[in-house]
Design a protein around this motif. Structure first.
Motif, PDB file in Angstrom:
ATOM      1  N   GLY A  70       0.923  -0.409  37.084  1.00 17.18           N
ATOM      2  CA  GLY A  70       2.334  -0.795  37.128  1.00 17.18           C
ATOM      3  C   GLY A  70       2.516  -2.254  37.464  1.00 17.18           C
ATOM      4  N   MET A  73       1.719  -4.967  34.948  1.00 17.62           N
ATOM      5  CA  MET A  73       2.707  -5.317  33.924  1.00 17.62           C
ATOM      6  C   MET A  73       3.516  -6.545  34.327  1.00 17.62           C
ATOM      7  SD  MET A  73       2.508  -3.072  31.424  1.00 17.62           S
ATOM      8  CE  MET A  73       4.097  -3.136  30.604  1.00 17.62           C
ATOM      9  N   MET A  89       0.800  -2.103  27.790  1.00 18.39           N
ATOM     10  CA  MET A  89       0.395  -0.914  28.531  1.00 18.39           C
ATOM     11  C   MET A  89      -0.953  -0.396  28.038  1.00 18.39           C
ATOM     12  SD  MET A  89       1.003   1.186  30.953  1.00 18.39           S
ATOM     13  CE  MET A  89       2.741   1.091  31.374  1.00 18.39           C
ATOM     14  N   GLU A  93      -4.274   0.050  30.353  1.00 21.02           N
ATOM     15  CA  GLU A  93      -4.930   1.355  30.498  1.00 21.02           C
ATOM     16  C   GLU A  93      -6.424   1.257  30.213  1.00 21.02           C
ATOM     17  OE1 GLU A  93      -2.724   3.907  27.952  1.00 21.02           O
ATOM     18  OE2 GLU A  93      -1.099   4.235  29.406  1.00 21.02           O
ATOM     19  N   ALA A 122       1.152   3.001  38.336  1.00 14.42           N
ATOM     20  CA  ALA A 122       2.113   3.259  37.265  1.00 14.42           C
ATOM     21  C   ALA A 122       2.722   4.656  37.413  1.00 14.42           C
ATOM     22  CB  ALA A 122       1.432   3.132  35.899  1.00 14.42           C
ATOM     23  N   GLU A 123       2.032   5.531  38.156  1.00 18.74           N
ATOM     24  CA  GLU A 123       2.537   6.896  38.375  1.00 18.74           C
ATOM     25  C   GLU A 123       3.947   6.868  38.947  1.00 18.74           C
ATOM     26  OE1 GLU A 123       0.025   9.402  40.718  1.00 18.74           O
ATOM     27  OE2 GLU A 123      -1.798   8.786  39.655  1.00 18.74           O
ATOM     28  N   ALA A 126       6.328   3.094  37.100  1.00 18.76           N
ATOM     29  CA  ALA A 126       6.835   3.241  35.729  1.00 18.76           C
ATOM     30  C   ALA A 126       7.955   4.272  35.657  1.00 18.76           C
ATOM     31  CB  ALA A 126       5.695   3.636  34.794  1.00 18.76           C
ATOM     32  N   ALA A 127       8.066   5.099  36.700  1.00 14.49           N
ATOM     33  CA  ALA A 127       9.084   6.154  36.684  1.00 14.49           C
ATOM     34  C   ALA A 127      10.428   5.686  37.255  1.00 14.49           C
ATOM     35  CB  ALA A 127       8.574   7.361  37.484  1.00 14.49           C
ATOM     36  N   ASP A 129      13.937   3.759  37.665  1.00 10.17           N
ATOM     37  CA  ASP A 129      14.936   3.032  36.889  1.00 10.17           C
ATOM     38  C   ASP A 129      15.363   1.823  37.712  1.00 10.17           C
ATOM     39  OD1 ASP A 129      17.836   3.653  38.213  1.00 10.17           O
ATOM     40  OD2 ASP A 129      16.464   5.338  38.476  1.00 10.17           O
TER      41      ASP A 129
END
Length: 425
Positions: A70, A73, A89, A93, A122-123, A126-127, A129
């Motif tokens: 995450g 990025m 991404m 990865e 990223a778990e 990335a989730a 908002d």
């Protein structure tokens, strides 16, 4: 000795939070370190960080390696004079997978009581908002607080400045600490001294939201005694991936350590006990020409990263390839040692090639007259043997295993000639 005392004598403590020594001595805790997935391999500059996690586990604590899928990025502005190139991404990865494989050589993921974990941030990042992140994390940090951080302050003073993207990095890393606390009761973050601002931001966030005291510890940034950045060489970065830096070249990097640095590196990069390191320091002071400390350092670190077999191969190759007995070496060992040297594949006639002609053909000399002059002045070696006859004709029988010549001009200019059958073009 507890972990804090171990890190202290190894000179690996630059700063730490109050009460950490007691926390490490009184119970088993969970700690983490972050790894930036900007490449598919770690390099020797990352090795101190890896060793920090490994020492944590060896003293009975539970290590977490957080790989920044995450935060990768965004890019960490710490220690950077300009903004990093943002990766896709998919690229991140792939890099995360490569780093995970390397960490598995140092950490025990099957340990019953304190197994290591690898977590990708990223778990959770990335989730999120945007509005949720600003509400749940951003509201707990003032802009004044963020501007005081060294990584931000230094970039503000630069001509390029800092983008809002990188300005937000501190909030993302602070959120990592909170998430790891909630998920694994993680109460310690470690890293290099340039991470202190990010670490203390996470400590503050956990305190504000959970009312719990957590800790941070950082070690000094690595530089050589000559003032250059550790791990940077004329040939480039020294990687842990054997496909990017051969195990032989990796071994040689440590073997070439300056006398002024070798004791410190033994403390940082090996698990050798204090008594052994003190003994090697004494030998270095009294008999520096023996380079026993450097050989021990090279053996220990190469074994950790690549395995004992590559240590034996590196030592065997060095013993043969830097002696006049190089004709006994294998073709594979020669090519490994001279991985970075220029090479030429050459059609080779049965009757051989005059030495001056060969030197000129592969570009080691600019002309036959220069080649002749260098041979006459003892400036040319063939397979580690000084060339003395400028009229000599080299044949396939003179080549290593009938396949290779190692040509050397002066002390450092090498060229590998690979022979193939047939008449010259």
């Amino acid at each position: 000795m507890d972990l804090y005392g171990e890190l202290e004598w190894r000179e690996m403590i630059y700063d730490s939070t109050e009460g950490l020594r007691d926390a490490l001595a009184s119970s088993s805790i969970t700690g983490y370190i972050g790894f930036d997935p900007t490449a598919a391999s770690l390099h020797v500059g990352s090795l101190l960080t890896v060793m920090g996690l490994a020492r944590l586990q060896r003293f009975g604590h539970s290590p977490i390696a957080i790989v920044g899928g995450g935060t990768g990025m965004i890019g960490d502005p710490s220690g950077k004079s300009q903004e990093r190139t943002l990766l896709s991404m998919e690229h991140i990865e792939a890099n995360v997978a490569g780093i995970r494989r390397q960490l598995e050589r140092f950490l025990d993921f099957g340990q019953v009581s304190n197994a290591a974990r690898i977590v990708n941030n990223a778990e959770w990042l990335a989730a999120f908002d945007l509005l949720g992140f600003l509400r749940d994390t951003g509201k707990y940090f003032t802009v004044n607080y963020m501007l005081q951080k060294e990584s931000v302050n230094r970039r503000l003073e630069s001509e390029e400045g800092i983008s809002y993207t990188e300005f937000s990095y501190l909030l993302l890393q602070a959120r990592d600490f909170l998430e790891l606390f909630d998920r694994y009761r993680c109460t310690l973050q470690m890293g290099g001294s340039d991470q202190w601002g990010n670490i203390t931001a996470g400590i503050d966030l956990v305190r504000k939201l959970r009312g719990v005291r957590v800790h941070g510890l950082v070690w000094p940034l690595m530089t050589t005694s000559s003032g250059t950045k550790f791990g940077k060489t004329e040939a480039g970065t020294i990687w842990l991936d054997p496909a990017l830096t051969s195990p032989f070249r990796f071994y040689q990097f440590w073997l070439n350590t300056d006398d002024r640095d070798v004791t410190r590196y033994l403390k940082f990069f090996t698990f050798l006990p204090r008594e052994r390191i003190d003994q090697l320091a004494l030998v270095t002071a009294e008999h520096p020409e023996a380079r026993e400390a450097q050989r021990t350092l090279a053996r220990e670190v190469t074994a950790l990263v690549h395995g004992e077999d590559h240590v034996h191969r590196a030592e065997r190759a060095a013993a043969v390839l830097f002696s006049e007995d190089v004709a006994q070496a294998s073709v594979e060992d020669v090519l490994t040692v001279f991985h970075d040297a220029p090479s030429t594949e050459l059609a080779f006639p049965d009757e051989g090639i005059p030495i001056a002609e060969l030197l000129t053909a592969v570009g080691l000399t600019s002309s036959k007259s220069e080649a002749t002059r260098l041979v006459k002045s003892n400036g040319i070696s063939v397979n580690n043997v000084r060339a003395t006859d400028e009229r000599r004709r080299l044949t396939r029988a003179d080549a290593i295993r009938g396949q290779l010549f190692i040509l050397r001009k002066g002390r450092k200019d090498h060229h590998i000639v690979k022979l193939r059958p047939g008449a010259p073009a």
